[in-house]
Motif scaffolding. Structure first.
Motif, PDB file in Angstrom:
ATOM      1  N   MET A 178      51.577  48.867  24.264  1.00 12.62           N
ATOM      2  CA  MET A 178      52.190  49.343  25.389  1.00 12.62           C
ATOM      3  C   MET A 178      52.858  48.093  25.690  1.00 12.62           C
ATOM      4  SD  MET A 178      51.511  51.513  28.833  1.00 12.62           S
ATOM      5  CE  MET A 178      49.852  50.455  29.190  1.00 12.62           C
ATOM      6  N   VAL A 179      54.116  48.291  25.999  1.00  9.94           N
ATOM      7  CA  VAL A 179      55.064  46.957  26.702  1.00  9.94           C
ATOM      8  C   VAL A 179      55.058  47.518  27.972  1.00  9.94           C
ATOM      9  CG1 VAL A 179      57.219  45.901  26.797  1.00  9.94           C
ATOM     10  CG2 VAL A 179      56.005  46.534  24.337  1.00  9.94           C
ATOM     11  N   ILE A 180      54.903  46.688  28.991  1.00 10.87           N
ATOM     12  CA  ILE A 180      55.235  46.841  30.488  1.00 10.87           C
ATOM     13  C   ILE A 180      55.801  45.482  31.011  1.00 10.87           C
ATOM     14  CG2 ILE A 180      53.354  48.398  30.608  1.00 10.87           C
ATOM     15  CD1 ILE A 180      51.858  45.877  32.564  1.00 10.87           C
ATOM     16  N   PRO A 181      56.706  45.707  32.141  1.00 11.04           N
ATOM     17  CA  PRO A 181      57.216  44.601  32.911  1.00 11.04           C
ATOM     18  C   PRO A 181      56.158  43.513  33.494  1.00 11.04           C
ATOM     19  CG  PRO A 181      58.472  46.481  33.496  1.00 11.04           C
ATOM     20  CD  PRO A 181      57.166  46.866  32.647  1.00 11.04           C
ATOM     21  N   LYS A 182      56.236  42.329  33.207  1.00 10.15           N
ATOM     22  CA  LYS A 182      55.349  41.383  33.843  1.00 10.15           C
ATOM     23  C   LYS A 182      55.121  41.699  35.137  1.00 10.15           C
ATOM     24  CE  LYS A 182      52.975  37.567  33.386  1.00 10.15           C
ATOM     25  NZ  LYS A 182      51.650  37.452  33.094  1.00 10.15           N
ATOM     26  N   ARG A 183      55.896  42.005  36.050  1.00 12.21           N
ATOM     27  CA  ARG A 183      55.946  42.120  37.468  1.00 12.21           C
ATOM     28  C   ARG A 183      54.858  43.267  37.634  1.00 12.21           C
ATOM     29  NH1 ARG A 183      61.430  43.865  36.730  1.00 12.21           N
ATOM     30  NH2 ARG A 183      61.540  46.041  36.900  1.00 12.21           N
ATOM     31  N   ASN A 184      54.604  44.367  36.784  1.00  8.07           N
ATOM     32  CA  ASN A 184      53.759  45.550  36.882  1.00  8.07           C
ATOM     33  C   ASN A 184      52.539  45.101  36.414  1.00  8.07           C
ATOM     34  OD1 ASN A 184      56.893  46.948  36.315  1.00  8.07           O
ATOM     35  ND2 ASN A 184      55.700  47.600  38.278  1.00  8.07           N
ATOM     36  N   GLU A 185      52.188  43.840  35.932  1.00 13.87           N
ATOM     37  CA  GLU A 185      50.970  43.623  35.553  1.00 13.87           C
ATOM     38  C   GLU A 185      49.687  44.054  36.400  1.00 13.87           C
ATOM     39  OE1 GLU A 185      49.157  40.386  32.156  1.00 13.87           O
ATOM     40  OE2 GLU A 185      50.724  39.647  33.986  1.00 13.87           O
ATOM     41  N   ALA A 186      49.901  43.626  37.680  1.00 13.64           N
ATOM     42  CA  ALA A 186      49.032  43.895  38.851  1.00 13.64           C
ATOM     43  C   ALA A 186      48.603  45.146  38.847  1.00 13.64           C
ATOM     44  CB  ALA A 186      49.396  43.382  39.991  1.00 13.64           C
ATOM     45  N   ASP A 187      49.321  46.217  38.393  1.00 13.32           N
ATOM     46  CA  ASP A 187      49.200  47.634  38.680  1.00 13.32           C
ATOM     47  C   ASP A 187      48.402  48.101  37.462  1.00 13.32           C
ATOM     48  OD1 ASP A 187      51.172  47.934  40.535  1.00 13.32           O
ATOM     49  OD2 ASP A 187      52.680  48.419  39.284  1.00 13.32           O
ATOM     50  N   LEU A 188      47.973  47.333  36.653  1.00 12.90           N
ATOM     51  CA  LEU A 188      46.887  47.729  35.674  1.00 12.90           C
ATOM     52  C   LEU A 188      45.499  47.770  36.190  1.00 12.90           C
ATOM     53  CD1 LEU A 188      48.257  45.364  32.434  1.00 12.90           C
ATOM     54  CD2 LEU A 188      48.309  48.039  32.815  1.00 12.90           C
ATOM     55  N   ASP A 189      45.527  47.056  37.658  1.00 14.78           N
ATOM     56  CA  ASP A 189      44.278  47.204  38.124  1.00 14.78           C
ATOM     57  C   ASP A 189      43.662  48.687  38.556  1.00 14.78           C
ATOM     58  OD1 ASP A 189      43.905  44.665  37.788  1.00 14.78           O
ATOM     59  OD2 ASP A 189      44.551  44.158  39.961  1.00 14.78           O
ATOM     60  N   ASP A 190      44.752  49.608  38.677  1.00 18.22           N
ATOM     61  CA  ASP A 190      44.862  50.744  38.898  1.00 18.22           C
ATOM     62  C   ASP A 190      44.231  52.073  37.684  1.00 18.22           C
ATOM     63  OD1 ASP A 190      45.257  50.313  41.363  1.00 18.22           O
ATOM     64  OD2 ASP A 190      47.586  50.765  41.350  1.00 18.22           O
ATOM     65  N   VAL A 191      44.236  51.213  36.499  1.00 15.88           N
ATOM     66  CA  VAL A 191      44.107  51.942  35.331  1.00 15.88           C
ATOM     67  C   VAL A 191      42.665  51.827  35.109  1.00 15.88           C
ATOM     68  CG1 VAL A 191      44.581  52.314  32.996  1.00 15.88           C
ATOM     69  CG2 VAL A 191      46.548  51.590  34.480  1.00 15.88           C
ATOM     70  N   PRO A 192      41.970  52.976  34.783  1.00 16.59           N
ATOM     71  CA  PRO A 192      40.386  52.955  34.407  1.00 16.59           C
ATOM     72  C   PRO A 192      40.104  52.013  33.137  1.00 16.59           C
ATOM     73  CG  PRO A 192      41.067  55.287  34.730  1.00 16.59           C
ATOM     74  CD  PRO A 192      42.367  54.456  34.713  1.00 16.59           C
ATOM     75  N   ALA A 193      39.064  51.326  33.316  1.00 15.69           N
ATOM     76  CA  ALA A 193      38.861  50.176  32.292  1.00 15.69           C
ATOM     77  C   ALA A 193      38.716  51.274  30.908  1.00 15.69           C
ATOM     78  CB  ALA A 193      37.522  49.762  32.651  1.00 15.69           C
ATOM     79  N   GLU A 194      38.203  52.347  30.713  1.00 15.06           N
ATOM     80  CA  GLU A 194      37.957  53.063  29.503  1.00 15.06           C
ATOM     81  C   GLU A 194      39.251  53.501  28.818  1.00 15.06           C
ATOM     82  OE1 GLU A 194      37.313  55.819  33.000  1.00 15.06           O
ATOM     83  OE2 GLU A 194      36.461  54.069  32.241  1.00 15.06           O
ATOM     84  N   VAL A 195      40.365  53.471  29.700  1.00 14.00           N
ATOM     85  CA  VAL A 195      41.735  53.811  29.381  1.00 14.00           C
ATOM     86  C   VAL A 195      42.256  52.434  28.813  1.00 14.00           C
ATOM     87  CG1 VAL A 195      44.102  54.400  29.933  1.00 14.00           C
ATOM     88  CG2 VAL A 195      42.012  55.769  30.706  1.00 14.00           C
ATOM     89  N   LEU A 196      41.996  51.451  29.701  1.00 19.77           N
ATOM     90  CA  LEU A 196      42.662  49.978  29.028  1.00 19.77           C
ATOM     91  C   LEU A 196      41.965  49.548  27.866  1.00 19.77           C
ATOM     92  CD1 LEU A 196      43.209  47.785  32.396  1.00 19.77           C
ATOM     93  CD2 LEU A 196      44.949  48.844  30.992  1.00 19.77           C
ATOM     94  N   ASP A 197      40.766  49.858  27.486  1.00 16.20           N
ATOM     95  CA  ASP A 197      40.338  49.473  26.422  1.00 16.20           C
ATOM     96  C   ASP A 197      40.731  50.155  25.073  1.00 16.20           C
ATOM     97  OD1 ASP A 197      38.469  48.110  27.826  1.00 16.20           O
ATOM     98  OD2 ASP A 197      36.837  49.427  27.780  1.00 16.20           O
ATOM     99  N   THR A 198      41.261  51.344  25.201  1.00 15.68           N
ATOM    100  CA  THR A 198      42.301  51.891  24.167  1.00 15.68           C
ATOM    101  C   THR A 198      43.377  51.673  24.038  1.00 15.68           C
ATOM    102  OG1 THR A 198      42.900  53.903  25.442  1.00 15.68           O
ATOM    103  CG2 THR A 198      40.524  53.903  24.484  1.00 15.68           C
TER     104      THR A 198
END
Length: 53
Positions: free
Chosen positions: A1-21
Motif C-alpha cells: 500500500m502506498v500512502i503519502p508520507k504526511r499521513n504516516e502518523a495516521d497509521l497509529d489508528d490502524v490496528p496492529a493485526e491489520v498493519l501486520d498484513t
C-alpha cells in the motif's frame, strides 16, 4: 500500500493485526510511487525502496 508520507502518523489508528498484513510505503514524490509500482514482485517482497533524493 502506498500512502503519502504526511499521513504516516495516521497509521497509529490502524490496528496492529491489520498493519501486520500490509506492506506500507510512505512516499513524498510520485517518482517513488512509480518505483514501487514498477518494481519486480521479488523486490517488493520485504525490500524497502529507497526514497528519491
Amino acid at each position: 500500500m502506498v500512502i503519502p508520507k504526511r499521513n504516516e502518523a495516521d497509521l497509529d489508528d490502524v490496528p496492529a493485526e491489520v498493519l501486520d498484513t500490509l506492506e506500507v510505503h510512505p512516499v513524498t514524490d510520485v517518482r517513488q510511487v512509480l518505483e514501487i509500482a514498477l518494481a519486480p514482485a521479488s523486490a517488493r517482497a520485504g525490500e524497502r525502496i529507497p526514497a528519491a533524493a
